[in-house]
Design an enzyme around this catalytic site. Structure first.
Site, short mmCIF file in Angstrom:
data_model
loop_
_atom_site.label_atom_id
_atom_site.label_comp_id
_atom_site.label_asym_id
_atom_site.label_seq_id
_atom_site.Cartn_x
_atom_site.Cartn_y
_atom_site.Cartn_z
N LYS A 11 -5.40 -42.06 18.83
CA LYS A 11 -6.32 -43.16 18.27
C LYS A 11 -6.99 -42.47 17.03
O LYS A 11 -6.21 -41.57 16.20
CB LYS A 11 -8.20 -43.05 19.06
CG LYS A 11 -7.76 -43.36 20.56
CD LYS A 11 -9.07 -43.05 21.54
CE LYS A 11 -9.34 -43.45 22.27
NZ LYS A 11 -10.00 -43.62 22.99
N PHE A 59 -21.00 -51.28 24.52
CA PHE A 59 -20.20 -50.62 23.11
C PHE A 59 -18.44 -51.23 22.80
O PHE A 59 -17.91 -50.97 22.06
CB PHE A 59 -19.15 -48.86 23.10
CG PHE A 59 -19.36 -48.68 24.64
CD1 PHE A 59 -17.15 -48.80 25.11
CD2 PHE A 59 -19.48 -48.55 26.27
CE1 PHE A 59 -16.81 -48.50 26.00
CE2 PHE A 59 -18.67 -47.89 27.37
CZ PHE A 59 -17.30 -48.17 27.37
N ARG A 87 -4.67 -36.78 32.48
CA ARG A 87 -6.24 -36.99 32.21
C ARG A 87 -6.80 -35.27 32.16
O ARG A 87 -7.75 -35.09 31.35
CB ARG A 87 -6.02 -37.62 33.61
CG ARG A 87 -6.22 -38.93 33.46
CD ARG A 87 -6.53 -39.98 32.43
NE ARG A 87 -8.35 -40.29 33.15
CZ ARG A 87 -9.05 -40.50 32.14
NH1 ARG A 87 -8.55 -41.91 31.54
NH2 ARG A 87 -10.07 -40.85 32.09
N THR A 93 -14.32 -37.69 28.77
CA THR A 93 -14.56 -38.49 27.55
C THR A 93 -15.53 -38.53 26.74
O THR A 93 -15.39 -39.06 25.52
CB THR A 93 -15.34 -39.99 28.55
OG1 THR A 93 -14.55 -40.43 29.51
CG2 THR A 93 -15.27 -41.38 27.46
N ARG A 104 -9.97 -33.13 23.94
CA ARG A 104 -11.38 -34.14 23.00
C ARG A 104 -12.30 -32.66 23.16
O ARG A 104 -12.65 -32.91 21.81
CB ARG A 104 -11.35 -34.75 24.54
CG ARG A 104 -10.68 -36.40 24.82
CD ARG A 104 -10.68 -37.36 25.76
NE ARG A 104 -10.79 -39.03 25.89
CZ ARG A 104 -10.84 -39.31 26.60
NH1 ARG A 104 -11.24 -38.98 27.66
NH2 ARG A 104 -10.47 -40.66 26.50
N ASN A 114 -12.33 -40.36 20.15
CA ASN A 114 -12.21 -38.81 20.99
C ASN A 114 -11.07 -39.17 20.95
O ASN A 114 -9.93 -38.60 22.30
CB ASN A 114 -12.74 -39.70 22.24
CG ASN A 114 -12.51 -40.24 23.07
OD1 ASN A 114 -11.38 -41.31 22.43
ND2 ASN A 114 -13.09 -40.83 24.49
N HIS A 117 -6.77 -42.16 24.42
CA HIS A 117 -6.68 -43.31 25.71
C HIS A 117 -5.91 -42.36 26.03
O HIS A 117 -4.78 -41.94 26.12
CB HIS A 117 -6.42 -44.13 25.20
CG HIS A 117 -5.68 -44.72 26.24
ND1 HIS A 117 -7.28 -45.74 27.55
CD2 HIS A 117 -4.75 -45.27 26.74
CE1 HIS A 117 -6.21 -46.45 28.35
NE2 HIS A 117 -5.35 -45.77 28.38
N GLU A 128 -0.70 -51.01 31.50
CA GLU A 128 -0.59 -50.86 29.90
C GLU A 128 0.94 -50.03 29.08
O GLU A 128 0.99 -50.66 27.53
CB GLU A 128 -1.89 -49.44 29.68
CG GLU A 128 -2.76 -49.52 30.36
CD GLU A 128 -4.04 -48.56 30.57
OE1 GLU A 128 -3.03 -47.69 29.95
OE2 GLU A 128 -4.47 -48.79 30.61
P1 ATP Z 1 -9.63 -43.95 28.09
O1 ATP Z 1 -10.21 -45.58 28.58
O2 ATP Z 1 -9.76 -44.22 26.24
O3 ATP Z 1 -8.60 -43.20 28.27
P2 ATP Z 1 -12.20 -42.42 29.59
O4 ATP Z 1 -11.02 -43.28 30.98
O5 ATP Z 1 -12.23 -41.48 29.32
O6 ATP Z 1 -11.03 -43.12 27.90
P3 ATP Z 1 -13.39 -45.64 29.65
O7 ATP Z 1 -15.03 -45.40 30.80
O8 ATP Z 1 -12.20 -46.04 29.93
O9 ATP Z 1 -12.74 -43.87 29.23
O10 ATP Z 1 -14.41 -45.75 28.04
C1 ATP Z 1 -12.82 -46.23 27.33
C2 ATP Z 1 -13.52 -45.42 26.05
O11 ATP Z 1 -14.16 -46.63 25.61
C3 ATP Z 1 -13.56 -43.97 25.71
O12 ATP Z 1 -12.39 -43.64 25.46
C4 ATP Z 1 -14.61 -44.44 24.43
O13 ATP Z 1 -13.56 -43.77 23.16
C5 ATP Z 1 -15.47 -44.92 24.64
N1 ATP Z 1 -16.46 -45.49 25.37
C6 ATP Z 1 -17.15 -45.35 26.34
N2 ATP Z 1 -18.07 -44.70 26.75
C7 ATP Z 1 -18.64 -44.76 25.22
C8 ATP Z 1 -19.84 -45.21 24.97
N3 ATP Z 1 -20.45 -44.95 25.92
N4 ATP Z 1 -20.22 -45.21 23.21
C9 ATP Z 1 -19.38 -45.05 23.27
N5 ATP Z 1 -17.84 -45.27 23.03
C10 ATP Z 1 -17.58 -45.66 24.56
MG MG Z 2 -10.61 -44.99 30.55
#
Ligand code: ATP
Ligand code: MG
Length: 140
Positions: A11, A59, A87, A93, A104, A114, A117, A128
């Site tokens: 990212k 968000f 993962r 996350t 992370r 973070n 992805h 994807e």
């Molecule tokens: P990713 O999909 O990026 O691999 P993830 O699967 O761990 O991460 P998701 O729940 O899919 O998390 O959320 C997607 C992305 O949205 C997160 O990686 C983060 O960058 C952002 N995100 C998630 N929750 C929040 C939050 N509460 N505030 C700000 N950004 C958030």
């Molecule tokens: Mg995700």
């Protein structure tokens, strides 16, 4: 266990801090192979399309703006049970909740910034990967 593929994004917070290599080394040390990789600057259309499942989340706007803010590196990773392995090495996350030694925990700045992805299922990995790569761009 079968050799499978997953999709990864390094990212903007990581490319900005020149951590592309550091992140990739942690992925490789975890047993994943980079079988496709390119540095791109996401358009709004790409960022909104890619994160479309999060459209209703509070968000969403912040997430899209962040992903367009600087270049990212999109990658296809291959390895045994690649989705789960990735993962695991990514960590939770929110970096505050991530286990030590994960990308992370070691490198991320916040829940938004973070660092990486990673696809959350093999089904989403296939979707994807196809969003960003043509089949001939992936060389295993
Ligand atoms: P990713 O999909 O990026 O691999 P993830 O699967 O761990 O991460 P998701 O729940 O899919 O998390 O959320 C997607 C992305 O949205 C997160 O990686 C983060 O960058 C952002 N995100 C998630 N929750 C929040 C939050 N509460 N505030 C700000 N950004 C958030
Ligand atoms: Mg995700």
């Amino acid at each position: 266990m079968a050799v499978t593929r997953t999709f990864s994004i390094i990212k903007p917070d990581a490319t900005r801090r020149n951590l592309t290599g550091a992140v990739t080394k942690m992925l490789e040390d975890a047993g994943l192979r980079v079988v496709a990789s390119k540095r791109i600057h996401m358009t709004r259309e790409q960022a909104e399309g890619f994160y479309g499942v999060h459209r209703e989340r509070p968000f969403f706007g912040e997430l899209v703006d962040f992903m367009m803010s600087e270049p990212v590196v999109v990658q296809v990773l291959e390895g045994e049970d690649a989705v789960a392995k990735n993962r695991e090495v990514m960590g939770a996350t929110n970096p505050a909740d991530a286990a030590s030694g994960t990308i992370r925990k070691e490198l991320a700045l916040s829940i938004g910034e973070n660092t990486v992805h990673g696809s959350d299922s093999e089904e989403n990995a296939a979707i994807e990967i196809a969003f960003f790569f043509k089949p001939e761009e992936i060389v295993g």
